[in-house]
Write an enzyme that holds these catalytic residues in place. Structure first.
Site, PDB file in Angstrom:
ATOM      1  N   GLU A 127      -0.173  -5.620  10.300  1.00 56.33           N
ATOM      2  CA  GLU A 127      -0.807  -5.536  11.750  1.00 56.33           C
ATOM      3  C   GLU A 127      -1.340  -6.805  12.110  1.00 56.33           C
ATOM      4  O   GLU A 127      -1.755  -6.685  13.300  1.00 56.33           O
ATOM      5  CB  GLU A 127      -1.197  -4.046  12.038  1.00 56.33           C
ATOM      6  CG  GLU A 127      -2.474  -4.016  11.419  1.00 56.33           C
ATOM      7  CD  GLU A 127      -2.490  -3.234  10.106  1.00 56.33           C
ATOM      8  OE1 GLU A 127      -3.915  -2.837   9.711  1.00 56.33           O
ATOM      9  OE2 GLU A 127      -1.497  -3.411   9.368  1.00 56.33           O
TER      10      GLU A 127
ATOM     11  N   ASP B  62      -5.975  -8.055  15.032  1.00 53.33           N
ATOM     12  CA  ASP B  62      -5.436  -7.203  14.199  1.00 53.33           C
ATOM     13  C   ASP B  62      -5.263  -5.829  15.402  1.00 53.33           C
ATOM     14  O   ASP B  62      -6.088  -5.625  16.100  1.00 53.33           O
ATOM     15  CB  ASP B  62      -6.407  -6.943  13.253  1.00 53.33           C
ATOM     16  CG  ASP B  62      -6.209  -5.744  12.111  1.00 53.33           C
ATOM     17  OD1 ASP B  62      -6.460  -4.645  12.428  1.00 53.33           O
ATOM     18  OD2 ASP B  62      -5.558  -6.261  11.349  1.00 53.33           O
ATOM     19  N   ILE B  63      -4.168  -5.064  15.103  1.00 47.69           N
ATOM     20  CA  ILE B  63      -4.040  -3.914  15.797  1.00 47.69           C
ATOM     21  C   ILE B  63      -5.080  -2.834  15.367  1.00 47.69           C
ATOM     22  O   ILE B  63      -5.419  -2.510  14.188  1.00 47.69           O
ATOM     23  CB  ILE B  63      -2.628  -3.240  15.821  1.00 47.69           C
ATOM     24  CG1 ILE B  63      -1.531  -4.422  16.247  1.00 47.69           C
ATOM     25  CG2 ILE B  63      -2.384  -2.037  16.499  1.00 47.69           C
ATOM     26  CD1 ILE B  63       0.008  -3.915  15.866  1.00 47.69           C
TER      27      ILE B  63
END
Length: 589
Positions: free
Chosen positions: A495, A451-452
């Site tokens: 994301e 996950d960003i």
């Protein structure tokens, strides 16, 4: 009554007792004239004297006020007293005869008599001794008016500090943080200079009362310079020399603020005032240059800094005795900063509004692109329908072509159109098949959930189009490290990405995850001339499945590791080893 025109002064050559000073001839004394005594910065010690005659017909108690609260040592010799009354900001505040930000001394005037008052002043600050004789009622009435005006000023600044702090927490724009630092340091500097801080904030801090002027004035330059660079875009690309000069000024101001905690006031005050004057001039020059360049943010900014910096320049000239000490020169900074704070808040609001409009335009552009994609999809469906019609006519002839076309369509449907990775639907099927195979052949299967970090804030700040480019860059970095034919990288949604590594133990999965994390961290991402760096958090679950349908448990295990990575500060890889062992040991149902 202002006593300036009745005051005589004498510069002390060596330490003298009161009797020696009283014995001096009148020729040794110099009349002050119509202006209050103002000798600037230096090491000289001065004596002052004035005479007061009581012609009221009754004994009178008046107040003598010395209206400059940063004088270090004041010896007041009143008639009839056995010794000197010691005042100054080197004495604790509550030792004053009257608790007031200025030095106020009760002066008893006997009926029909003339008394002479002597003062000895020794200070490292500017030698300014404005004397005022007050009727008690007039003094209290004037104090109420001054307190009300100061309350309005500090209340206004406090509201602006809280408002802009909340805006910073909401949008994450550093301009607001620098502005909060600036409008916090400015009133604290003025409170130190005008004695308000000594009265209400640190009444026992005699050392800090002097040093706070140095620290807060340098912080004003530091935060003001940082805010100016970011807010009106004085970047190395468009103004290289101005950017270097302002950055150097900010760094020197920061070092001076730190030095103000160590170096005595007398060594720091002149360089600090010089720094303030240079800083004021620089900020004003920056605003004019950006206004000439037609920067929309410079409109309010220029007017605001004209008010604030003009007040600062007036104060500096007053301290160096180029301007007389009066109501205008003493309060120019306070009035200018109040007007400047209001105008700069309007400028920040105007910038926020323009950013909102840009974000809206980007969103509209995204909607147009999405519509084009839908039209392209509809066209593709029409092509498929025509192909089906042709296939009905030439079944035998087009069998191989139909199979090839179907494979291409399946490949397209399995891909995420933005990143080029496999999509969630394809991943779900592959994940189920991989778990079944791992269970059947008793192999370890590893799942990475990526996950960003802070992507929503990034998307809100720079817009969805820049966010899409960010997703493409992350997908490209992931794809470079997922190299085996049986491995699978996919975009799971938003994301979030997933990587499936069949027949891979936890050590191997951790190495792959760390390589992905490290490359994304060091990969520069250009946005509007600014180089940004993104980070990701990764959760890993490596298990030997105890059931063929353990996909939900394995994904939950990796997702839990991802949340642990975020909880530990993000930009890290976490393996959920305990949960993985529990899944491996779970009995089949």
């Amino acid at each position: 009554m202002e006593l300036a025109r009745f005051v005589d002064y004498w510069q002390e050559d060596t330490r003298r007792a009161l009797q020696d000073v009283q014995a001096l001839p009148d020729e040794a004394w110099t009349a002050s004239g119509n202006e209050s005594a103002n000798f600037g910065y230096g090491t000289d010690v001065y004596w002052f004297r004035f005479q007061v005659s009581n012609v009221s017909g009754a004994e009178t108690m008046s107040f003598m006020e010395i209206g400059y609260p940063v004088l270090d040592y004041i010896e007041v010799y009143l008639p009839g007293s056995s010794g000197a009354l010691i005042l100054g900001d080197k004495q604790p505040f509550y030792e004053r005869p009257i608790h007031h930000r200025n030095f106020v001394v009760p002066l008893l005037l006997p009926e029909g008599e003339t008394v002479t008052v002597y003062l000895r002043v020794d200070t490292t600050s500017s030698m300014q001794v404005p004397l005022t004789l007050w009727n008690q009622d007039a003094f209290h009435a004037s104090g109420q008016a001054r307190s009300m005006l100061e309350g309005i000023y500090y209340g206004l600044v406090l509201v602006m500090v809280l408002y802009n702090l909340f805006v910073f927490l909401a949008v994450g724009e550093r301009s607001f943080l620098y502005y909060v630092g600036y409008i916090t340091a400015m009133p604290l500097f003025l409170a130190s200079l005008h004695g308000v801080g000594f009265q209400y904030l640190w009444p026992e801090g005699t050392w800090w009362n002097d040093q706070s002027i140095i620290v807060f004035l340098n912080l004003v330059i530091l935060f003001g310079g940082a805010f100016s660079i970011r807010f009106i875009g004085v970047t190395p690309e468009n103004h290289p020399w101005l950017n270097r000069w302002t950055v150097a000024l900010v760094m020197i101001a920061g070092l001076s603020a730190a030095a103000g905690l160590i170096v005595p006031y007398r060594h720091m005050i002149l360089p600090t005032i010089l720094m303030a004057a240079v800083g004021c001039t620089t900020m004003l020059a920056l605003s004019v240059v950006r206004l000439v360049k037609r920067d929309p943010a410079a409109r309010y900014y220029t007017v605001a800094w004209v008010f604030m910096l003009s007040g600062g320049i007036v104060l500096a000239l007053n301290k160096f005795t180029f301007l007389p000490r009066n109501l205008l020169t003493e309060n120019a900074t306070q009035v200018g900063s109040a007007l400047g704070v209001i105008l700069l808040s309007l400028a920040l609001a105007d910038r926020l509004n323009r950013e909102k409009k840009r974000a809206f335009a980007a969103q509209q552009n995204m909607f147009r692109e999405e519509r084009k994609a839908r039209l392209a999809q509809e066209k593709s469906l029409r092509v498929q329908q025509e192909a089906n019609t042709m296939l009905e006519q030439r079944v035998q002839e087009r069998t191989r072509d139909l199979e090839s076309l179907n494979e291409q369509l399946l490949e397209l449907n399995a891909k995420d159109p933005l990143t080029g990775l496999k999509n969630r639907g394809h991943f779900d099927k592959a994940f189920q098949s991989g778990v079944v195979q791992a269970f059947r052949f008793e192999e370890v299967i590893s799942l990475l959930v990526l996950d960003i970090d802070h992507f929503k804030s990034f998307n809100d700040t720079y817009g969805h189009l820049v966010g899409d480019d960010c997703l493409k860059m992350v997908a490209s970095c992931i794809q470079r490290h997922v190299t085996r034919p049986q491995d699978l990288a996919a975009r799971y949604g938003g994301e979030e990405f997933v990587v499936l590594l069949p027949d891979t133990p936890v050590e191997g999965a951790a190495k792959v995850a760390e390589r992905i994390r490290a490359e994304i961290e060091k990969t520069a991402f250009r946005v509007s001339g600014e180089m940004l760096h993104l980070t990701i958090s990764i959760g890993i679950c490596s298990v030997l499945p105890a059931r063929a349908d353990a996909t939900k448990e394995i994904f939950a295990c990796a997702d839990e590791a991802l949340y642990e990575a975020k909880g530990q500060g993000r930009n890290r890889v976490v393996t959920n080893q305990a949960k993985g062992q529990a899944i491996s040991a779970a009995p089949a149902v």
